[in-house]
Structures are given as structure tokens and as C-alpha cells.
Design an enzyme around this catalytic site. Structure first.
Site, PDB file in Angstrom:
ATOM      1  N   TYR A  31       5.929   5.615   5.571  1.00 45.41           N
ATOM      2  CA  TYR A  31       6.982   6.565   5.221  1.00 45.41           C
ATOM      3  C   TYR A  31       7.690   7.161   6.439  1.00 45.41           C
ATOM      4  CZ  TYR A  31       5.852   6.359   0.281  1.00 45.41           C
ATOM      5  OH  TYR A  31       5.684   5.915  -1.010  1.00 45.41           O
ATOM      6  N   ALA A  55       0.850  -1.194   0.000  1.00 47.90           N
ATOM      7  CA  ALA A  55       0.000   0.000   0.000  1.00 47.90           C
ATOM      8  C   ALA A  55       0.885   1.242   0.000  1.00 47.90           C
ATOM      9  CB  ALA A  55      -0.898   0.008   1.227  1.00 47.90           C
ATOM     10  N   LYS A  56       0.436   2.276  -0.698  1.00 48.23           N
ATOM     11  CA  LYS A  56       1.146   3.553  -0.624  1.00 48.23           C
ATOM     12  C   LYS A  56       0.492   4.331   0.517  1.00 48.23           C
ATOM     13  CE  LYS A  56       3.091   7.221  -3.514  1.00 48.23           C
ATOM     14  NZ  LYS A  56       4.501   6.856  -3.261  1.00 48.23           N
ATOM     15  N   ALA A  57       0.830   3.907   1.716  1.00 44.55           N
ATOM     16  CA  ALA A  57       0.203   4.422   2.931  1.00 44.55           C
ATOM     17  C   ALA A  57       1.162   5.341   3.674  1.00 44.55           C
ATOM     18  CB  ALA A  57      -0.218   3.266   3.834  1.00 44.55           C
TER      19      ALA A  57
END
Length: 289
Positions: A163, A157-159
Site C-alpha cells: 500500500y 496478499a493484503k499486505a
């Protein structure tokens, strides 16, 4: 456009409406601010058209589902909103950020099923992510933080929450005079940079980490396809740290990074060679086609 990101002229699309840039605010008790319940996309427009826009919108929806919420807009509705935002920005070349999150609502603990999901899209000017690195090659630190196991996080997921260690790694790298940091994964294999995938060249063939525990970037997939179209052998595999010494060329890929040569990772040096230059130049042509 310049200055702090909360104090600019312009419009932002937010929950179905175009609003003034400075009014695109959320409440302090927004769930995402406390528990990282948000997903996002970084996209670039070239000559007024967002590159692979629909793929980004589809991934945004998938990312939300991976962290257990549904975005209340279809892919077509998100696409239409991005077109509206780009037109309102007056920009032909722009960075586009779509973000969806659990907002403020009845829940303020870990659980947030009763809180509304919100969506916003903004666009702004953003030049080369690594400055002049496209000419001489970026300098990378090696992060002390590792990409986690898929058993501990939704690693594809680009959650936003994923990051956190990237921000910490990039800050540490910048303090050493580097542009970014390369990260290993939880097993000790080479993984990626903090916001970009990584490629290496040896004896005319390309090697890139298997994205089995981190994001398989849209730019990464594009570049793999470009290499295969040129009959350049691509090895998608696990790469050990000691192999870095034997690679001749290196580059990063990402929406923000585009294709950026790497000149140094820690104590290892790389040339900005012919394959790197060809792919970087060909990518520039592709996105503006």
C-alpha cells in the site's frame, strides 16, 4: 468516536485479550514497522453482523502465509475475537480492522523468523469512504505509480507494504482535488484504485480488469456474482487506457468504498447510470439482509 486513532475510548482485542484502546501499543523496534511484515483486513459490520466475516479471516491467514509467517490463531478463533470486539464497541454498523504482524523479538534485521507474530482487532465508526461521491460520482486522478508484477511482490496478499504506492497516489490525487487515483499495472493495463477495484459499463455490459496482479477483492467478487445473477454480461479482461473514452459508466468496489459511482477519471467523464445505481442499491440491501 472521534479524534486521533491513538487517543480514543474503547477496547481493542490484542493477542487474546481485550485491552484499553489507548494501551494497544507496540515497541518501536517492532519488525513490521521497519520491514512492513504485516497483513490486514478491512471489514464492515451491518446491523451487528460482519459481512462475509469468515472469508476475511481466511484471507488474513492466506495473506500471512504469502509473506512467510503463520498467524497463531485459527479462523474460528479470529471469528470469535471479532464478535467480542464488535460487542465491546457497542456499534451495530462499524468498520472492523484485523491486523497481524511480526513483532519485536530476537531479530532486527531483514530476517525475523524468531520474532513472535501478533494479532489485533479493532472496530470503529466509519461512514462513506468517499463522502458524497455515492450521489454524484467520485473524481479520480490517474496515478504515476503502477501496480507491480507478481514476479516482484506477493500481489494477491493484503499486505501493508503493497500500500506504500497507494498512499502516495492518493495523497497526490487529494492535492488535485480528487477523491482517489486509478492505477495502471506494470504492463500499462487499467488495474484498480488505491484501495478499491474498478468496473466500467459499455452498451449494457460490464468490463472489469482481470485481477492477475492485484487483489481480487471480496466486494469485487460479490458484485461480479450480483451482475451475473441479473444476466448482465461481465467481461473480466485486460483493459487498455484508450478504452476509457468509450465507457459510459464506472464504479469502485471495496469494503470501505462499498459500491461508489465514479464521475471522472482524469479527462474522462462517466454518468451515474442505471446499472451503477442498481448495483449500488442492491449491494446496500444485500449487506443488511
Amino acid at each position: 468516536m472521534a479524534g486521533a486513532y491513538n487517543d480514543r475510548d474503547g477496547k481493542i482485542w490484542m493477542n487474546g485479550q481485550m485491552i484499553e484502546w489507548r494501551e494497544a501499543n507496540v515497541h518501536i523496534l517492532t519488525h513490521a514497522m521497519h520491514y512492513a511484515s504485516s497483513v490486514f483486513e478491512g471489514e464492515r459490520a451491518y446491523n451487528g453482523k460482519i459481512f462475509k466475516s469468515r472469508e476475511h479471516s481466511e484471507r488474513l491467514i492466506r495473506s500471512a502465509q504469502m509473506i512467510d509467517f503463520e498467524i497463531p490463531y485459527t479462523v474460528d478463533e479470529i471469528e470469535a475475537a471479532k464478535v467480542e470486539v464488535l460487542a465491546a464497541s457497542g456499534l451495530q454498523d462499524a468498520y472492523v480492522r484485523a491486523i497481524a504482524w511480526r513483532g519485536a523479538g530476537e531479530d532486527m534485521g531483514v530476517a525475523s523468523a524468531r520474532n513472535p507474530v501478533q494479532l489485533a482487532i479493532a472496530a470503529w465508526e466509519w461512514g462513506a469512504y468517499y463522502g458524497d461521491a455515492k450521489m454524484k460520482g467520485a473524481k479520480l486522478d490517474i496515478s504515476k505509480w503502477k501496480r507491480p508484477s507478481p514476479e516482484t511482490i506477493p500481489s494477491h496478499a493484503k499486505a501493508a507494504g503493497l500500500y506504500m504506492i497507494c498512499t502516495m497516489s492518493k495523497h497526490a490525487a487529494e492535492a488535485k482535488g480528487c477523491s482517489d487515483a486509478m492505477m495502471f499495472d506494470y504492463r500499462g493495463y487499467v488495474a484498480e484504485a488505491t484501495g478499491a477495484n474498478i468496473f466500467f459499463v459499455k452498451d449494457g455490459e460490464v468490463h472489469t480488469p482481470d485481477p492477475d496482479c492485484f487483489l481480487n477483492g471480496i466486494t469485487r467478487q460479490t458484485v461480479v456474482g450480483m451482475l451475473k445473477d441479473r444476466q448482465i454480461k461481465v467481461h473480466e479482461r485486460h483493459i487498455m487506457p484508450e478504452e476509457l473514452e468509450g465507457f459510459e459508466q464506472c464504479w469502485l468496489t471495496g469494503t470501505a468504498a462499498e459500491v461508489t459511482p465514479v464521475g471522472q477519471i482524469g479527462d474522462y467523464n462517466f454518468e451515474v447510470g442505471s446499472i451503477t445505481r442498481e448495483i449500488a442499491q442492491s449491494y446496500e440491501k444485500l449487506v443488511r439482509a
